[in-house]
Design a protein around this motif. Sequence first.
Motif, PDB file in Angstrom:
ATOM      1  N   ASP A  78      13.326   0.423  -4.402  1.00  0.00           N
ATOM      2  CA  ASP A  78      14.452   0.980  -5.153  1.00  0.00           C
ATOM      3  C   ASP A  78      15.459   1.643  -4.222  1.00  0.00           C
ATOM      4  O   ASP A  78      16.674   1.494  -4.401  1.00  0.00           O
ATOM      5  CB  ASP A  78      13.960   1.994  -6.186  1.00  0.00           C
ATOM      6  CG  ASP A  78      13.283   1.333  -7.374  1.00  0.00           C
ATOM      7  OD1 ASP A  78      13.368   0.097  -7.486  1.00  0.00           O
ATOM      8  OD2 ASP A  78      12.681   2.055  -8.190  1.00  0.00           O
ATOM      9  N   ALA A  79      14.963   2.377  -3.224  1.00  0.00           N
ATOM     10  CA  ALA A  79      15.870   3.027  -2.270  1.00  0.00           C
ATOM     11  C   ALA A  79      16.649   1.983  -1.468  1.00  0.00           C
ATOM     12  O   ALA A  79      17.861   2.117  -1.261  1.00  0.00           O
ATOM     13  CB  ALA A  79      15.079   3.941  -1.334  1.00  0.00           C
ATOM     14  N   ALA A  80      15.961   0.915  -1.036  1.00  0.00           N
ATOM     15  CA  ALA A  80      16.651  -0.142  -0.286  1.00  0.00           C
ATOM     16  C   ALA A  80      17.668  -0.856  -1.172  1.00  0.00           C
ATOM     17  O   ALA A  80      18.774  -1.191  -0.729  1.00  0.00           O
ATOM     18  CB  ALA A  80      15.639  -1.139   0.268  1.00  0.00           C
ATOM     19  N   GLY A  81      17.321  -1.085  -2.444  1.00  0.00           N
ATOM     20  CA  GLY A  81      18.253  -1.725  -3.372  1.00  0.00           C
ATOM     21  C   GLY A  81      19.476  -0.867  -3.633  1.00  0.00           C
ATOM     22  O   GLY A  81      20.602  -1.369  -3.684  1.00  0.00           O
ATOM     23  N   LEU A  82      19.273   0.443  -3.774  1.00  0.00           N
ATOM     24  CA  LEU A  82      20.416   1.339  -3.969  1.00  0.00           C
ATOM     25  C   LEU A  82      21.312   1.376  -2.734  1.00  0.00           C
ATOM     26  O   LEU A  82      22.540   1.461  -2.848  1.00  0.00           O
ATOM     27  CB  LEU A  82      19.925   2.748  -4.316  1.00  0.00           C
ATOM     28  CG  LEU A  82      19.337   2.906  -5.721  1.00  0.00           C
ATOM     29  CD1 LEU A  82      18.719   4.288  -5.891  1.00  0.00           C
ATOM     30  CD2 LEU A  82      20.399   2.658  -6.780  1.00  0.00           C
ATOM     31  N   PRO A 104       8.975  -3.266  -8.590  1.00  0.00           N
ATOM     32  CA  PRO A 104       8.470  -1.905  -8.806  1.00  0.00           C
ATOM     33  C   PRO A 104       8.160  -1.214  -7.481  1.00  0.00           C
ATOM     34  O   PRO A 104       7.511  -1.782  -6.613  1.00  0.00           O
ATOM     35  CB  PRO A 104       7.183  -2.117  -9.616  1.00  0.00           C
ATOM     36  CG  PRO A 104       7.198  -3.514 -10.076  1.00  0.00           C
ATOM     37  CD  PRO A 104       8.104  -4.278  -9.175  1.00  0.00           C
ATOM     38  N   GLY A 105       8.637  -0.005  -7.352  1.00  0.00           N
ATOM     39  CA  GLY A 105       8.342   0.766  -6.155  1.00  0.00           C
ATOM     40  C   GLY A 105       9.493   1.674  -5.768  1.00  0.00           C
ATOM     41  O   GLY A 105      10.647   1.428  -6.124  1.00  0.00           O
ATOM     42  N   VAL A 146       0.838  -1.202   0.000  1.00  0.00           N
ATOM     43  CA  VAL A 146       0.000   0.000   0.000  1.00  0.00           C
ATOM     44  C   VAL A 146       0.873   1.252   0.000  1.00  0.00           C
ATOM     45  O   VAL A 146       0.600   2.227  -0.723  1.00  0.00           O
ATOM     46  CB  VAL A 146      -0.951  -0.023   1.221  1.00  0.00           C
ATOM     47  CG1 VAL A 146      -1.633   1.321   1.414  1.00  0.00           C
ATOM     48  CG2 VAL A 146      -1.988  -1.121   1.060  1.00  0.00           C
ATOM     49  N   LEU A 147       1.956   1.247   0.773  1.00  0.00           N
ATOM     50  CA  LEU A 147       2.857   2.402   0.827  1.00  0.00           C
ATOM     51  C   LEU A 147       3.559   2.636  -0.513  1.00  0.00           C
ATOM     52  O   LEU A 147       3.713   3.787  -0.952  1.00  0.00           O
ATOM     53  CB  LEU A 147       3.878   2.194   1.943  1.00  0.00           C
ATOM     54  CG  LEU A 147       4.720   3.393   2.359  1.00  0.00           C
ATOM     55  CD1 LEU A 147       3.826   4.531   2.812  1.00  0.00           C
ATOM     56  CD2 LEU A 147       5.672   3.001   3.461  1.00  0.00           C
ATOM     57  N   GLU A 148       3.964   1.541  -1.166  1.00  0.00           N
ATOM     58  CA  GLU A 148       4.602   1.673  -2.487  1.00  0.00           C
ATOM     59  C   GLU A 148       3.638   2.293  -3.503  1.00  0.00           C
ATOM     60  O   GLU A 148       4.017   3.187  -4.268  1.00  0.00           O
ATOM     61  CB  GLU A 148       5.071   0.302  -2.991  1.00  0.00           C
ATOM     62  CG  GLU A 148       6.257  -0.280  -2.271  1.00  0.00           C
ATOM     63  CD  GLU A 148       7.586   0.307  -2.721  1.00  0.00           C
ATOM     64  OE1 GLU A 148       7.608   1.412  -3.301  1.00  0.00           O
ATOM     65  OE2 GLU A 148       8.603  -0.342  -2.478  1.00  0.00           O
ATOM     66  N   ILE A 149       2.397   1.828  -3.520  1.00  0.00           N
ATOM     67  CA  ILE A 149       1.416   2.367  -4.462  1.00  0.00           C
ATOM     68  C   ILE A 149       1.159   3.846  -4.162  1.00  0.00           C
ATOM     69  O   ILE A 149       1.089   4.682  -5.079  1.00  0.00           O
ATOM     70  CB  ILE A 149       0.109   1.542  -4.410  1.00  0.00           C
ATOM     71  CG1 ILE A 149       0.373   0.125  -4.954  1.00  0.00           C
ATOM     72  CG2 ILE A 149      -1.009   2.210  -5.184  1.00  0.00           C
ATOM     73  CD1 ILE A 149      -0.771  -0.842  -4.752  1.00  0.00           C
ATOM     74  N   TRP A 150       1.040   4.183  -2.873  1.00  0.00           N
ATOM     75  CA  TRP A 150       0.792   5.567  -2.491  1.00  0.00           C
ATOM     76  C   TRP A 150       1.945   6.476  -2.926  1.00  0.00           C
ATOM     77  O   TRP A 150       1.732   7.564  -3.445  1.00  0.00           O
ATOM     78  CB  TRP A 150       0.572   5.637  -0.982  1.00  0.00           C
ATOM     79  CG  TRP A 150       0.345   7.019  -0.472  1.00  0.00           C
ATOM     80  CD1 TRP A 150      -0.738   7.825  -0.697  1.00  0.00           C
ATOM     81  CD2 TRP A 150       1.238   7.762   0.343  1.00  0.00           C
ATOM     82  NE1 TRP A 150      -0.571   9.027  -0.058  1.00  0.00           N
ATOM     83  CE2 TRP A 150       0.638   9.009   0.595  1.00  0.00           C
ATOM     84  CE3 TRP A 150       2.489   7.500   0.900  1.00  0.00           C
ATOM     85  CZ2 TRP A 150       1.237   9.990   1.361  1.00  0.00           C
ATOM     86  CZ3 TRP A 150       3.090   8.467   1.671  1.00  0.00           C
ATOM     87  CH2 TRP A 150       2.472   9.703   1.888  1.00  0.00           C
ATOM     88  N   LEU A 151       3.198   6.007  -2.725  1.00  0.00           N
ATOM     89  CA  LEU A 151       4.349   6.817  -3.121  1.00  0.00           C
ATOM     90  C   LEU A 151       4.427   6.979  -4.637  1.00  0.00           C
ATOM     91  O   LEU A 151       4.795   8.050  -5.137  1.00  0.00           O
ATOM     92  CB  LEU A 151       5.637   6.203  -2.578  1.00  0.00           C
ATOM     93  CG  LEU A 151       5.888   6.419  -1.089  1.00  0.00           C
ATOM     94  CD1 LEU A 151       7.097   5.632  -0.631  1.00  0.00           C
ATOM     95  CD2 LEU A 151       6.078   7.893  -0.788  1.00  0.00           C
TER      96      LEU A 151
END
Length: 198
Positions: free
Chosen positions: A117-121, A112-113, A29-34
Motif C-alpha cells: 500500500d505504501a509503495a502504491g501510494l 493486501p499489505g 512474511v514482512l507483510e503478515i508481520w506488519l
Amino acid sequence: MTTGTPPPNRPRRSRARTLLPLGVAVWIVLEIWLLILVAGATNGFTVLLILVAGAVLGAVVIKRAGRRAFRNLTETLQQMPGQPGATEAPTGRTGSKGNGLLMLGGLLLMIPGVISDAAGLLLLLPPVRAVLGRAAERSLERRMRAAAPGGFSDAFQQARIHRPDGKVVQGEVIREDGAAGGTRPDDGPDADRPPLTR
C-alpha cells in the motif's frame, strides 16, 4: 569406463532469477508481520478497513489509468496520417506518460499489505512516477543498445534473415506476373498457385 565429450556447460542462472523467490518470500512474511503489528496496536476491524480501502482505491486508480490510456490511444490513432479528420501529427502530451506506473500503483494498492500500500501510494505521486519513468527509459535504452548495436530495426532485420542454425538466407521474391505486390484478380480459394519448390 567411457571417455566421451564433457557435458555441455549449462547457462548460469541470472542473479534476479535466483533471488526473486527469496525476495517474494521475505516480502510476504514482512507483510503478515506488519499486519499483525497493526492489528495488535489497534484492532482487527482497523486492519480490515485498511485492506478494503486499499483494494477500492487501487481499483479506482486502475480504472482511471486504463480509461486515460485508451483515450490516448484513440486520439493517437485518429491523428495518424491518412485518417479522416487528421490535422496534425500526434504531439506528446504531458498527461499521456506514466499510465503503466499508475496502473502498477493501483495494483500494489489492491494487494493486501502495508508495504504494498505504501509503495502504491508513492506511485500515485507524479514526481515519483516521472523519476521512475525516466530511469526505466534509460535502462531500456541501455539494454537495447547492448543487445543490438545497430538499433532496434537492425536487430529485427537480423532476426528475420538468420535461421536458427546460424545460416543466412538471402533471397528475393519475384512474381511471375511482374506485379509489385498485392493480390491478383484471379486469386481465390481454387486458383492455381505455383509450387513452392521446383
